[in-house]
Scaffold this active site. Structure first.
Site, mmCIF file in Angstrom:
data_model
loop_
_atom_site.group_PDB
_atom_site.id
_atom_site.type_symbol
_atom_site.label_atom_id
_atom_site.label_comp_id
_atom_site.label_asym_id
_atom_site.label_seq_id
_atom_site.Cartn_x
_atom_site.Cartn_y
_atom_site.Cartn_z
ATOM 1 N N GLY A 16 -5.073 -13.518 -2.771
ATOM 2 C CA GLY A 16 -5.221 -14.812 -2.129
ATOM 3 C C GLY A 16 -5.392 -14.788 -0.620
ATOM 4 N N ASN A 18 -8.188 -14.985 0.930
ATOM 5 C CA ASN A 18 -9.186 -16.025 1.237
ATOM 6 C C ASN A 18 -8.568 -17.423 1.143
ATOM 7 O OD1 ASN A 18 -12.037 -14.982 1.785
ATOM 8 N ND2 ASN A 18 -11.348 -13.673 0.107
ATOM 9 N N ASN A 110 -18.555 -20.124 -4.118
ATOM 10 C CA ASN A 110 -17.923 -18.830 -4.370
ATOM 11 C C ASN A 110 -18.132 -17.917 -3.166
ATOM 12 O OD1 ASN A 110 -16.781 -16.660 -6.012
ATOM 13 N ND2 ASN A 110 -18.870 -15.848 -6.159
ATOM 14 N N HIS A 112 -18.629 -13.997 -2.151
ATOM 15 C CA HIS A 112 -18.958 -12.688 -2.727
ATOM 16 C C HIS A 112 -19.004 -11.655 -1.598
ATOM 17 C CE1 HIS A 112 -20.564 -9.809 -5.544
ATOM 18 N NE2 HIS A 112 -21.416 -9.447 -4.608
ATOM 19 N N ASP A 153 -23.656 -15.136 -9.337
ATOM 20 C CA ASP A 153 -24.012 -14.919 -7.924
ATOM 21 C C ASP A 153 -25.438 -15.373 -7.605
ATOM 22 O OD1 ASP A 153 -21.496 -13.789 -7.397
ATOM 23 O OD2 ASP A 153 -22.178 -11.796 -8.009
HETATM 24 C C1 GRF Z 1 -12.590 -11.013 -2.152
HETATM 25 O O1 GRF Z 1 -13.119 -9.783 -1.764
HETATM 26 C C2 GRF Z 1 -13.698 -11.926 -2.580
HETATM 27 O O2 GRF Z 1 -14.883 -11.728 -1.903
HETATM 28 C C3 GRF Z 1 -13.873 -11.550 -4.022
HETATM 29 O O3 GRF Z 1 -12.556 -11.287 -4.484
HETATM 30 C C4 GRF Z 1 -11.732 -10.893 -3.408
HETATM 31 C C5 GRF Z 1 -10.548 -11.794 -3.395
HETATM 32 O O4 GRF Z 1 -9.557 -11.417 -2.481
HETATM 33 N N1 GRF Z 1 -14.607 -12.560 -4.723
HETATM 34 P P1 GRF Z 1 -8.344 -12.386 -2.145
HETATM 35 O O5 GRF Z 1 -7.625 -12.696 -3.449
HETATM 36 O O6 GRF Z 1 -8.877 -13.618 -1.496
HETATM 37 O O7 GRF Z 1 -7.446 -11.609 -1.213
#
Ligand code: GRF
Length: 208
Positions: A16, A18, A110, A112, A153
């Protein structure tokens, strides 16, 4: 009365970071058009749930293993209960069906961890993406935020940010740098852009 912000659900499955970037952006006033109203985890042990709880955001787990065929029905029930208008997939490890996606047209985004159209699509998640980038020998990689459609994607790109690949990079070091330099930067920005657009559309409808 509807809130004057777009209600956002963030879908997670893991650490988490992000989600944390989105929470921090909201606190810093960088998400003025949206409100993180719900966190949905597909994994009951995801650390992302603790981050949501710490931030006072309602968090629910909807686990495919537990609910089986009811998975998407359960997601829809929870989203409707919380009046969600926009979904941010932030490390969500479960594939959503075309039927689910069509319920939220241009309302699911999303993140990526590569520059799409490189190193994306089926099987390209987590460290696999960075392994593939290093194996190819690219000198630049990065991250992309895109709309979600029925092609993995494959939806329209909203924002991208490039990150230089170093000669001594491992998949892990590249992953970390891309998160830090690109993902945590463009995900909150793209979320604000889309929320702003949805607010504008909502106002347009009201004035008809
Ligand atoms: C990130 O690298 C994102 O790009 C991918 O999954 C990962 C998630 O990381 N889709 P986090 O759970 O946000 O730390």
């Amino acid at each position: 009365m509807r809130s004057d912000k777009v209600k956002i659900a963030v879908f997670v499955s893991g650490g988490g970071t992000n989600l944390q970037a989105l929470i921090d952006a909201q606190r810093a006033g960088r998400l003025p058009s949206g409100e993180i109203a719900l966190v949905v985890s597909s994994n009951p042990r995801a650390y992302a749930i603790d981050r949501a709880v710490d931030a006072g955001i309602p968090a629910v787990t909807v686990c495919r293993k537990e609910v089986g065929e009811q998975f998407e029905g359960e997601l829809i029930r929870v989203l409707e209960k919380h009046g969600i208008e926009m979904i941010v997939l932030a490390g969500f490890m479960s594939i959503l069906s075309a039927d689910f996606i069509s319920r939220y047209p241009q309302r699911i985004i999303n993140i990526h961890p590569s520059l799409i159209p490189s190193f994306c699509g089926k099987g390209m998640y987590g460290l696999h993406v960075h392994e593939a980038a290093l194996a190819y020998g690219v000198k630049v990689s990065g991250a992309t935020v895109h709309y979600v459609n029925e092609i993995p994607d494959g939806g329209k790109i909203i924002l991208q940010k490039a990150v230089r690949v170093r000669q001594d990079d491992t998949p892990e070091s590249l992953q970390k740098r891309i998160m830090k330099q690109a993902e945590w930067n463009i995900l909150p920005r793209a979320t604000q852009l889309v929320a702003k657009k949805l607010l504008k559309e909502r106002k347009g409808e009201q004035s008809l």
